[in-house]
Write a protein that holds these residues in place. Structure first.
Motif, PDB file in Angstrom:
ATOM      1  N   UNK A 147      30.534  74.304  27.111  1.00 51.26           N
ATOM      2  CA  UNK A 147      31.246  73.252  27.147  1.00 51.26           C
ATOM      3  C   UNK A 147      32.722  73.281  27.276  1.00 51.26           C
ATOM      4  N   UNK A 148      33.376  74.404  26.728  1.00 49.29           N
ATOM      5  CA  UNK A 148      34.860  74.342  26.417  1.00 49.29           C
ATOM      6  C   UNK A 148      35.223  74.954  27.830  1.00 49.29           C
ATOM      7  N   UNK A 149      34.249  75.697  28.505  1.00 51.92           N
ATOM      8  CA  UNK A 149      34.703  76.372  29.701  1.00 51.92           C
ATOM      9  C   UNK A 149      34.466  75.463  31.093  1.00 51.92           C
ATOM     10  N   UNK A 150      33.648  74.546  30.998  1.00 52.97           N
ATOM     11  CA  UNK A 150      33.312  73.541  32.026  1.00 52.97           C
ATOM     12  C   UNK A 150      34.591  72.909  32.323  1.00 52.97           C
ATOM     13  N   UNK A 151      35.268  72.015  31.466  1.00 55.90           N
ATOM     14  CA  UNK A 151      36.634  71.301  32.187  1.00 55.90           C
ATOM     15  C   UNK A 151      37.634  72.228  32.674  1.00 55.90           C
ATOM     16  N   UNK A 152      37.629  73.508  32.334  1.00 57.63           N
ATOM     17  CA  UNK A 152      38.737  74.363  32.862  1.00 57.63           C
ATOM     18  C   UNK A 152      38.291  74.682  34.160  1.00 57.63           C
ATOM     19  N   UNK A 153      36.966  74.998  34.245  1.00 59.02           N
ATOM     20  CA  UNK A 153      36.543  75.242  35.840  1.00 59.02           C
ATOM     21  C   UNK A 153      36.688  73.929  36.616  1.00 59.02           C
ATOM     22  N   UNK A 208      22.199  79.356  20.158  1.00 60.99           N
ATOM     23  CA  UNK A 208      22.098  78.259  20.906  1.00 60.99           C
ATOM     24  C   UNK A 208      23.201  77.398  20.834  1.00 60.99           C
ATOM     25  N   UNK A 209      23.336  76.941  19.643  1.00 59.25           N
ATOM     26  CA  UNK A 209      24.774  76.173  19.506  1.00 59.25           C
ATOM     27  C   UNK A 209      25.983  76.706  20.177  1.00 59.25           C
ATOM     28  N   UNK A 210      26.081  77.974  19.915  1.00 60.88           N
ATOM     29  CA  UNK A 210      27.595  78.447  20.242  1.00 60.88           C
ATOM     30  C   UNK A 210      27.618  78.699  21.831  1.00 60.88           C
ATOM     31  N   UNK A 211      26.454  79.035  22.439  1.00 58.85           N
ATOM     32  CA  UNK A 211      26.500  79.165  23.858  1.00 58.85           C
ATOM     33  C   UNK A 211      26.594  77.712  24.579  1.00 58.85           C
ATOM     34  N   UNK A 212      26.082  76.790  23.967  1.00 58.36           N
ATOM     35  CA  UNK A 212      26.453  75.285  24.256  1.00 58.36           C
ATOM     36  C   UNK A 212      27.998  74.992  23.968  1.00 58.36           C
ATOM     37  N   UNK A 249      34.094  64.141  37.486  1.00 56.73           N
ATOM     38  CA  UNK A 249      33.366  63.264  36.624  1.00 56.73           C
ATOM     39  C   UNK A 249      32.071  63.544  36.245  1.00 56.73           C
ATOM     40  N   UNK A 250      31.373  64.462  37.055  1.00 58.62           N
ATOM     41  CA  UNK A 250      30.122  65.164  36.752  1.00 58.62           C
ATOM     42  C   UNK A 250      30.275  66.221  35.587  1.00 58.62           C
ATOM     43  N   UNK A 251      31.310  67.075  35.556  1.00 62.01           N
ATOM     44  CA  UNK A 251      31.505  67.893  34.369  1.00 62.01           C
ATOM     45  C   UNK A 251      31.735  67.209  33.235  1.00 62.01           C
ATOM     46  N   UNK A 252      32.567  66.129  33.245  1.00 61.53           N
ATOM     47  CA  UNK A 252      32.784  65.197  31.775  1.00 61.53           C
ATOM     48  C   UNK A 252      31.204  64.657  31.456  1.00 61.53           C
ATOM     49  N   UNK A 253      30.569  64.139  32.185  1.00 65.25           N
ATOM     50  CA  UNK A 253      29.281  63.488  31.895  1.00 65.25           C
ATOM     51  C   UNK A 253      28.259  64.623  31.368  1.00 65.25           C
ATOM     52  N   UNK A 254      28.424  65.924  32.127  1.00 70.72           N
ATOM     53  CA  UNK A 254      27.562  66.989  31.468  1.00 70.72           C
ATOM     54  C   UNK A 254      28.117  67.445  30.142  1.00 70.72           C
ATOM     55  N   UNK A 255      29.681  67.296  29.693  1.00 67.37           N
ATOM     56  CA  UNK A 255      29.827  67.617  28.546  1.00 67.37           C
ATOM     57  C   UNK A 255      29.232  66.822  27.591  1.00 67.37           C
TER      58      UNK A 255
END
Length: 122
Positions: free
Chosen positions: A76-82, A68-72, A100-106
């Motif tokens: 999280x690493x892929x979210x800013x790239x997308x 679960x940790x590694x999936x998160x 902004x939404x991506x950064x807050x989600x991270x």
């Protein structure tokens, strides 16, 4: 995970998210500042990947579910790239809001990773 590093990452992610949200809602398109804010968040996430690999070897294993940790973390690493790719392809004010939404989600994901690493018992 290291608590102070996680707190710094959360502060940077929330600051970047707030900046991008405000800039987007004011009507600004993605710029070097908004994309750079997400690049800083991404850089700190790469540091977190290195810490997550080294920490168990140094005697700081996770107490929660490692999968679960590694999936998160990978998500999280892929979210800013997308988000940055989206912002560069569609250069509108809403792309800045998406940054902004991506950064807050991270920021939320980082806190959840800290909880998985330190509080939960598998």
């Amino acid at each position: 995970m290291i608590l102070w590093l996680t707190v710094v990452q959360i502060i940077v992610a929330v600051a970047a998210g707030a900046f991008c949200l405000v800039a987007g809602l004011v009507g600004r398109r993605p710029s070097d500042f908004s994309v750079g804010a997400l690049a800083l968040v991404e850089l700190l996430l790469v540091v977190q990947v290195v810490v997550a690999i080294v920490a168990p070897l140094a005697g700081n294993p996770p107490t929660g579910d490692l999968l679960e940790f590694w999936v998160y973390l990978v998500s999280a690493v892929l979210l800013p790239i997308g988000a940055v790719l989206w912002a560069l392809m569609e250069r509108s004010r809403w792309s800045t809001v998406i940054l902004g939404v991506a950064a807050l989600a991270i920021g939320v994901m980082l806190w959840r990773m800290q909880v998985i690493w330190t509080i939960q018992v598998a």
